[in-house]
Design a protein around this motif. Structure first.
Motif, PDB file in Angstrom:
ATOM      1  N   ASP A 185       0.808  -1.032  -0.085  1.00 33.09           N
ATOM      2  CA  ASP A 185      -0.109   0.022   0.090  1.00 33.09           C
ATOM      3  C   ASP A 185       1.007   1.432   0.068  1.00 33.09           C
ATOM      4  O   ASP A 185       2.126   1.023   0.352  1.00 33.09           O
ATOM      5  N   ALA A 186       0.136   2.410  -0.330  1.00 34.92           N
ATOM      6  CA  ALA A 186       0.862   3.512  -0.457  1.00 34.92           C
ATOM      7  C   ALA A 186       1.876   4.171   0.656  1.00 34.92           C
ATOM      8  O   ALA A 186       2.735   4.433   0.449  1.00 34.92           O
ATOM      9  N   ILE A 187       1.351   3.926   1.828  1.00 38.02           N
ATOM     10  CA  ILE A 187       1.805   4.449   2.757  1.00 38.02           C
ATOM     11  C   ILE A 187       3.022   3.735   3.370  1.00 38.02           C
ATOM     12  O   ILE A 187       4.150   4.352   3.452  1.00 38.02           O
ATOM     13  N   THR A 188       3.076   2.327   3.232  1.00 38.60           N
ATOM     14  CA  THR A 188       4.363   1.458   3.202  1.00 38.60           C
ATOM     15  C   THR A 188       4.973   1.800   2.305  1.00 38.60           C
ATOM     16  O   THR A 188       6.330   1.740   2.540  1.00 38.60           O
ATOM     17  N   GLN A 189       4.646   2.161   1.003  1.00 38.38           N
ATOM     18  CA  GLN A 189       5.614   2.425   0.068  1.00 38.38           C
ATOM     19  C   GLN A 189       6.544   3.383   0.175  1.00 38.38           C
ATOM     20  O   GLN A 189       8.026   3.287  -0.063  1.00 38.38           O
ATOM     21  N   PHE A 190       6.058   4.487   0.867  1.00 37.01           N
ATOM     22  CA  PHE A 190       6.864   5.484   1.217  1.00 37.01           C
ATOM     23  C   PHE A 190       7.921   4.886   2.285  1.00 37.01           C
ATOM     24  O   PHE A 190       9.217   5.734   2.141  1.00 37.01           O
ATOM     25  N   GLU A 191       7.510   4.399   3.483  1.00 39.55           N
ATOM     26  CA  GLU A 191       8.530   3.872   4.318  1.00 39.55           C
ATOM     27  C   GLU A 191       9.611   2.913   3.457  1.00 39.55           C
ATOM     28  O   GLU A 191      10.779   3.054   3.739  1.00 39.55           O
ATOM     29  N   ILE A 192       9.223   2.281   2.809  1.00 39.54           N
ATOM     30  CA  ILE A 192      10.147   1.256   1.980  1.00 39.54           C
ATOM     31  C   ILE A 192      11.194   2.120   1.073  1.00 39.54           C
ATOM     32  O   ILE A 192      12.191   1.908   1.210  1.00 39.54           O
ATOM     33  N   MET A 193      10.543   3.253   0.575  1.00 40.86           N
ATOM     34  CA  MET A 193      11.514   4.028  -0.373  1.00 40.86           C
ATOM     35  C   MET A 193      12.509   4.805   0.556  1.00 40.86           C
ATOM     36  O   MET A 193      13.553   4.918   0.211  1.00 40.86           O
ATOM     37  N   LYS A 194      11.956   4.911   1.902  1.00 46.56           N
ATOM     38  CA  LYS A 194      12.997   5.855   2.674  1.00 46.56           C
ATOM     39  C   LYS A 194      14.146   4.713   2.952  1.00 46.56           C
ATOM     40  O   LYS A 194      15.339   5.397   3.234  1.00 46.56           O
TER      41      LYS A 194
END
Ligand SMILES: Nc1ncnc2c1ncn2[C@@H]1O[C@H](COP(=O)(O)OP(=O)(O)OP(=O)(O)O)[C@@H](O)[C@H]1O
Ligand SMILES: [Mg+2]
Length: 276
Positions: A185-194
């Motif tokens: 999901d989109a929120i986790t995507q940001f975390e993974i990109m970080k």
């Protein structure tokens, strides 16, 4: 600086029933230590196939030609066994769907142990400690509990984080991430990109980051290769691709994605990337 991986004139053909179907038609790229090459293209453009070909992950129906010099050593023509030994230690791969990378029948602990047993000399106790360290570094809460769980008991984002942690703990010279955020999901995507941005800052690992999403690519890539129907459409720094795409196909991708990308940069705090 010497490239970690240099691919020259890579071609992949599918040979089936007297029919030859070109899949990849002559692509070239280099990846350097501490740098990230983004591979961008729509679904079916050949992003995964080009890296699978380099890493020897294609079936016998595919013929692969060209050169893929990994630290000067040509990977094309190596046996499956030779390549298997290179993967997992010197080259780590993170794939689209974290669920498929874990065996549903084994606890996380056992899956991590298997990798460490195969590629390191660590003792059982050291392996357990290392597993906890990896989970802690990837900000998994209660690592002692998490390692006891089966894959289906953890979220996709947590599994992907464990995959990335495991991959990086092998200290690979090259990390290949194939759409690592698509299935979450989109929120986790940001975390993974970080996490990827952090890896890039903190390690010397060369990175290849595959995505159909310019926003995701822009967050980590120094250089970008754009693929279209198995051919190279464009190649350059992220800024060149973004500001002066040579190819009409790239221009279209960029136009479509400008708004989404601005959102990404705001969320990741990487505002300077476009105007640097
Ligand atoms: N196992 C296979 N057998 C035959 N053709 C295949 C196979 N896998 C992929 N292809 C073909 O190879 C081409 C490139 O596929 P590839 O999987 O590299 O695309 P991709 O850019 O990674 O797309 P996606 O963004 O959907 O992952 C496509 O035309 C696809 O149909
Ligand atoms: Mg793919």
């Amino acid at each position: 600086m010497e490239p970690v991986l240099e691919v020259k004139n890579l071609m992949v053909e599918l040979r089936r029933k007297n029919r030859i179907q070109p899949i990849i038609e002559g692509i070239d790229f280099k990846v350097f230590p501490g740098q990230c090459l983004g591979i961008l293209g729509e679904s079916g453009s050949g992003k995964s196939m080009s890296l699978k070909a380099v890493m020897g992950l294609l079936g016998a129906d595919f013929s692969v030609t060209g050169e893929a010099l990994f630290q000067g050593e040509n990977l094309i023509g190596k046996t499956k066994e030779q390549l298997r030994r290179i993967r997992g230690k010197r080259v780590a791969m993170i794939l689209q769907n974290p669920m498929t990378c874990f065996d549903p029948l084994y606890r996380i602990e056992d899956q991590l142990s298997e990798t460490y047993r195969e590629h390191t000399e660590l003792t059982k106790k050291e392996i357990y400690e290392k597993s906890l360290t990896v989970l802690t570094a990837m900000q998994i809460k209660n690592p002692e509990e998490a390692v006891k769980k089966y894959p289906h008991q953890l979220s996709g984002g947590m599994l992907q984080r464990i995959m990335i942690g495991l991959a990086m703990s092998m200290e690979p010279d090259l990390l290949i991430a194939d759409e690592p955020t698509t299935a979450i999901d989109a929120i986790t995507q940001f975390e993974i990109m970080k996490e990827f941005i952090r890896i890039k800052k903190e390690s010397d690992t060369a990175m290849i980051f595959i995505s159909h999403d310019l926003g995701v690519i822009s967050a980590v890539s120094d250089e970008v290769l754009v693929l279209n129907r198995g051919k190279m459409a464009d190649k350059g720094t992220f800024r060149q691709i973004y500001e002066q795409p040579k190819d009409p196909y790239t221009r279209l991708l960029v136009e479509k994605k400008k708004a989404v990308m601005d959102q990404y940069h705001r969320a990741l705090g990487r505002k300077g990337v476009i105007s640097q």
